[in-house]
Design an enzyme around this catalytic site. Structure first.
Site, PDB file in Angstrom:
ATOM      1  N   GLU A  49       0.924  -1.199   0.003  1.00 43.62           N
ATOM      2  CA  GLU A  49      -0.007  -0.030  -0.106  1.00 43.62           C
ATOM      3  C   GLU A  49       0.867   1.405   0.047  1.00 43.62           C
ATOM      4  O   GLU A  49       1.695   1.339   0.931  1.00 43.62           O
ATOM      5  CB  GLU A  49      -0.783   0.018   1.133  1.00 43.62           C
ATOM      6  N   ASP A  60      -5.033  10.703   8.911  1.00 48.39           N
ATOM      7  CA  ASP A  60      -3.725  10.152   9.521  1.00 48.39           C
ATOM      8  C   ASP A  60      -3.417  10.910  10.502  1.00 48.39           C
ATOM      9  O   ASP A  60      -3.559  12.057  11.029  1.00 48.39           O
ATOM     10  CB  ASP A  60      -2.712  10.348   8.538  1.00 48.39           C
TER      11      ASP A  60
END
Length: 284
Positions: A49, A60
């Site tokens: 990924e 995030d």
């Protein structure tokens, strides 16, 4: 069948959960990133990924936010990320690459052109964290035309009505976030995640990946009892930042060995029981 489809089929046949390893493209720089990516498949990553650097990575936590900043400071762009994928394909023809990021960079690049160029570079799928299902149709069509899978996400708070809507056109795999919050914000509880994954399975036959909050190999192994894929991100990003490429690869091997302890990382033999398709499979 692209590389991702082939890998998911292989994992199903081998009756084991796969390891998805997240790293930011261009972190800390292009050459170091290329060196790391070239070794991930051999170290035990079933799927790579690869983060698309962005200035406002709101989904995030601090570890991956800092990776975004380091990559951008080193000159990493969406175009250079596709170049990084093309560089990987010079030596690794089989490990699937899922590009993971935010809608804005793809819009700036041009969604259809991005899909076309990503597939040409050797990417296999795209996951856009902030793309709501209500606006996903044009991106899904562009991805389909280019031969990419558009990965959808579910959360512990997704109710059955929302799950049915999100998963109606799921392709590749489904990414289930095991915690509420940003990446790396907390440690997931595999038992609680298992209940949410079981509920998600009622709405799709696609394999389910579990990520966000997976920090320890033992935790990944426990989560593999429920998920078809286990995603490790923040922990690997932190290791790369603090200790370098070799340490990051050792961490990947540790997670791979936890998921299939009776085989050499990357060898591909079944070892851990799985629940593909919603039914418990016997352990090898």
């Amino acid at each position: 069948m692209n590389r991702l489809d082939a890998t998911l089929s292989r994992l199903r046949d081998q009756n084991r959960s796969g390891l998805v390893c997240y790293f930011m493209a261009g972190d800390p720089d292009f050459d170091t990133s290329a060196k790391l990516l070239a070794q991930l498949g051999a170290a035990g990553a079933d799927v790579i990924e690869l983060g698309l650097p962005f200035s406002d990575p709101v989904a995030d936590g601090p570890s991956i936010q800092n990776a975004h900043l380091r990559a951008r400071a080193a000159g990493q762009t969406s175009a250079r990320t596709l170049a990084l994928v093309a560089e990987l394909r010079r030596t690794d023809f089989t490990t699937p690459v899922v590009l993971m990021g935010y809608v804005n960079p793809v819009m700036q690049y041009g969604d259809k052109q991005f899909m076309t160029d990503a597939a040409a570079a050797g990417a296999d799928a795209l996951l856009l964290l902030d793309l709501p299902v209500e606006h996903a149709a044009p991106y899904r069509a562009a991805a389909l035309a280019a031969g990419l899978r558009l990965i959808v996400m579910t959360a512990p708070t997704s109710d059955d009505a929302r799950l049915a809507e999100i998963l109606r056109d799921a392709s590749g795999f489904v990414y289930h976030t095991t915690i509420t919050g940003t990446t790396g914000a907390a440690s997931c509880a595999p038992e609680q995640a298992g209940a949410a994954i079981a509920r998600t399975r009622r709405h799709t036959r696609a394999p389910i990946a579990a990520g966000f909050g997976v920090r320890r190999p033992a935790q990944a192994r426990a989560l593999a009892e429920h998920a078809d894929l286990v995603v490790v991100g923040s922990q690997l990003v932190e290791t790369l930042a603090s200790e370098g490429v070799d340490a990051a690869l050792r961490a990947v091997r540790a997670f791979a060995e936890a998921l299939h302890p009776n085989e050499t990382a990357g060898a591909g033999a079944a070892a851990v029981g799985n629940v593909i398709g919603g039914k418990r499979q016997p352990q090898s």
